[in-house]
Design an enzyme around this catalytic site. Structure first.
Site, mmCIF file in Angstrom:
data_model
loop_
_atom_site.group_PDB
_atom_site.id
_atom_site.type_symbol
_atom_site.label_atom_id
_atom_site.label_comp_id
_atom_site.label_asym_id
_atom_site.label_seq_id
_atom_site.Cartn_x
_atom_site.Cartn_y
_atom_site.Cartn_z
ATOM 1 N N ASP A 67 -59.687 30.204 13.422
ATOM 2 C CA ASP A 67 -60.746 31.196 13.151
ATOM 3 C C ASP A 67 -61.966 30.486 12.571
ATOM 4 O OD1 ASP A 67 -62.214 33.500 12.554
ATOM 5 O OD2 ASP A 67 -61.205 33.794 10.635
ATOM 6 N N CYS A 124 -66.452 34.506 16.014
ATOM 7 C CA CYS A 124 -67.368 35.475 15.405
ATOM 8 C C CYS A 124 -68.803 35.190 15.846
ATOM 9 C CB CYS A 124 -67.226 35.469 13.885
ATOM 10 S SG CYS A 124 -67.548 33.872 13.151
ATOM 11 N N PHE A 144 -59.451 26.301 9.781
ATOM 12 C CA PHE A 144 -60.644 26.978 9.239
ATOM 13 C C PHE A 144 -60.166 28.079 8.286
ATOM 14 C CE2 PHE A 144 -61.563 25.418 13.502
ATOM 15 C CZ PHE A 144 -62.716 24.666 13.315
ATOM 16 N N ARG A 150 -55.124 39.827 10.138
ATOM 17 C CA ARG A 150 -54.196 39.190 9.184
ATOM 18 C C ARG A 150 -52.880 39.968 9.145
ATOM 19 N NH1 ARG A 150 -58.914 38.916 5.469
ATOM 20 N NH2 ARG A 150 -59.962 36.998 6.055
HETATM 21 N N1 SAH Z 1 -60.417 32.154 8.647
HETATM 22 C C1 SAH Z 1 -61.109 32.462 7.420
HETATM 23 C C2 SAH Z 1 -62.593 32.461 7.581
HETATM 24 C C3 SAH Z 1 -63.152 31.195 8.133
HETATM 25 S S1 SAH Z 1 -64.774 30.890 7.624
HETATM 26 C C4 SAH Z 1 -60.612 33.772 6.823
HETATM 27 O O1 SAH Z 1 -59.664 34.369 7.333
HETATM 28 O O2 SAH Z 1 -61.167 34.206 5.819
HETATM 29 C C5 SAH Z 1 -65.050 29.325 8.271
HETATM 30 C C6 SAH Z 1 -64.410 28.194 7.475
HETATM 31 O O3 SAH Z 1 -64.490 27.042 8.295
HETATM 32 C C7 SAH Z 1 -65.100 27.841 6.178
HETATM 33 O O4 SAH Z 1 -64.164 27.835 5.133
HETATM 34 C C8 SAH Z 1 -65.664 26.431 6.401
HETATM 35 O O5 SAH Z 1 -65.525 25.604 5.247
HETATM 36 C C9 SAH Z 1 -64.763 25.916 7.484
HETATM 37 N N2 SAH Z 1 -65.309 24.913 8.385
HETATM 38 C C10 SAH Z 1 -66.515 24.905 9.007
HETATM 39 N N3 SAH Z 1 -66.609 23.855 9.851
HETATM 40 C C11 SAH Z 1 -65.412 23.185 9.769
HETATM 41 C C12 SAH Z 1 -64.887 22.044 10.413
HETATM 42 N N4 SAH Z 1 -65.580 21.354 11.339
HETATM 43 N N5 SAH Z 1 -63.639 21.665 10.101
HETATM 44 C C13 SAH Z 1 -62.903 22.340 9.188
HETATM 45 N N6 SAH Z 1 -63.368 23.439 8.552
HETATM 46 C C14 SAH Z 1 -64.596 23.862 8.838
#
Ligand code: SAH
Length: 405
Positions: free
Chosen positions: A312, A352, A236, A220
């Protein structure tokens, strides 16, 4: 505590058996065990011997898991007691000292196997700690660990979180529940933590993982340095970790995209929590609540362009058998990502999924971008922050590529 004696099977070309225990790998798989002295109880201390009855390791016995024993000590025998756990905790805390400052109070205190506490993670959010367990075998030792932690750290609360496999076997939970407060008062107001001076709300009881994704802190910070004057897409986005970093870095506009409405609401509250930072107050924050694959394809169709795209997603593979499908999904996301990138833009691609190895991830991302006619350039790979040490292969889950396309 009863101890259980294991004799192990030597397998030619073995990956995870006696030889790897000797090398300090902390797992012993059930199929490697030739003989058990008697049937053990969950969380018993299991002592592993080789064919010549020499001591190999001692660790936590888990009759439910294919990882039958998680080693606490290898090579030299010694007691496993409260003093032992206290020492492991002290060592883990000492490793994090360089992180401690007034700008960050959210960090991982104990990172499982890599801190000699296999199957246990402890995250800290200000004065609240969250203990997450990945094996029931810790439960008989939980209060020894908790007392040691509280002796060494000024915490006002400790929350217990349980991984899915633990919740599937409540009969082993000794009456404990996911989200239970092990120490201190119930949570009555919104908790927050600081990451490099940015404030985030955290829900350790219902949030994903232990409430926040602490492993992306350094990435970040890199995003913040790339964001000035740019239009940013954060796919995401969860509660907006990358979005806020980009906004503080001077982004003009940040779009958070997630399929979860509550995650997006939380990202909006996090913008409000940091509105005293002029760059954050000035940035335009937009949200899209949708499936990221679908929404990004629509944005491509609309001809939308961004100068910085961050992708991510959650883990697409937890087992080897899922790797191919996961790489496919990463490839599709990289394709969509570069199609949304304005000329000279930057893309950040993270994975991850621990079974996906860094080479395969990098190659898949490069191939997908090249096929879209936007080959990746000036690629830089980063990994975990200091509080997520990497001491053995399976702990190497996070991969992050920064590139121009
Ligand atoms: N990038 C974030 C962590 C991501 S965690 C950070 O920096 O903290 C993964 C996220 O992806 C979750 O919030 C979940 O709701 C979302 N997610 C999972 N599958 C998804 C999809 N198909 N489309 C959009 N969001 C999704």
């Amino acid at each position: 505590m009863a101890s259980l004696l294991f004799k192990t099977r030597q397998v030619a070309g073995e990956q995870l058996g006696l030889a790897s225990l000797h090398r300090g790998h902390p797992w012993l798989y059930a199929e490697r065990i030739k003989e058990e002295s008697h049937r053990g109880q969950m969380g018993d201390l299991a002592v592993v011997f080789d064919a010549k009855r020499r001591f190999v390791a001692v660790g936590l016995y888990d009759p439910l898991s294919p990882i039958r024993m998680r080693a606490l000590r290898a090579s030299k025998p010694g007691p496993i007691d409260r003093a032992f756990f206290a020492e492991r905790i002290a060592q883990a805390l000492a490793r994090r000292l360089p992180l401690l400052n007034t700008r960050t109070d959210g960090y991982r205190m104990i990172h499982g196997e890599s801190d000699g506490m296999p199957g246990m993670v402890v995250d800290r959010y200000g004065e609240t700690a969250v203990v997450k367990l990945y094996t029931h075998a810790w439960l008989p030792h939980l209060y020894d660990c908790l007392d040691s932690l509280l002796e060494q750290q000024p915490l006002c609360r400790v929350v217990l979180r349980l991984s899915r496999s633990l919740k599937q076997h409540p009969e082993y939970l000794r009456g404990l529940e996911d989200g239970q407060i092990l120490y201190g008062e119930p949570i009555t107001e919104t908790l927050t933590c600081l990451e490099n001076g940015l404030r985030f709300e955290v829900d350790p009881v219902r949030g994903q993982k232990t409430g926040f994704f602490l492993d992306q802190r350094d990435n970040r910070a890199r995003v913040e340095r790339l964001a000035k004057g740019r239009r940013v897409l954060n796919a995401f986005s969860y509660n907006g970790g990358f979005s806020l970093a980009a906004a503080r870095g001077g982004a003009l506009e940040v779009t958070s995209l997630d399929q979860s409405g509550p995650a997006l609401e939380s990202s909006k509250r996090n913008f409000a929590l940091n509105a005293d930072v002029p760059a954050i107050a000035a940035a335009r924050h937009l949200t899209i609540e949708d499936d990221a694959f679908k929404a990004m394809a629509e944005l491509v169709k609309q001809g939308k362009k961004y100068d910085l795209v961050i992708i991510d997603p959650p883990a697409f593979a937890v087992r080897r058998s899922q790797v191919k499908e996961a790489l496919n999904a990463y490839g599709r996301l990289a394709h969509l990502g570069v199609c949304l990138l304005a000329p000279g833009g930057d893309i950040v691609l993270a994975s991850c999924s621990s079974p996906v190895d860094p080479e395969a991830f990098r190659q898949t991302m490069c191939d997908a971008a090249a096929r879209a006619g936007r080959p990746l350039r000036q690629i830089e790979e980063t990994s975990h922050a200091l509080d997520h040490p990497l001491d053995f292969a399976e702990s190497r889950y996070l991969k992050c590529l920064f590139a121009k396309a």
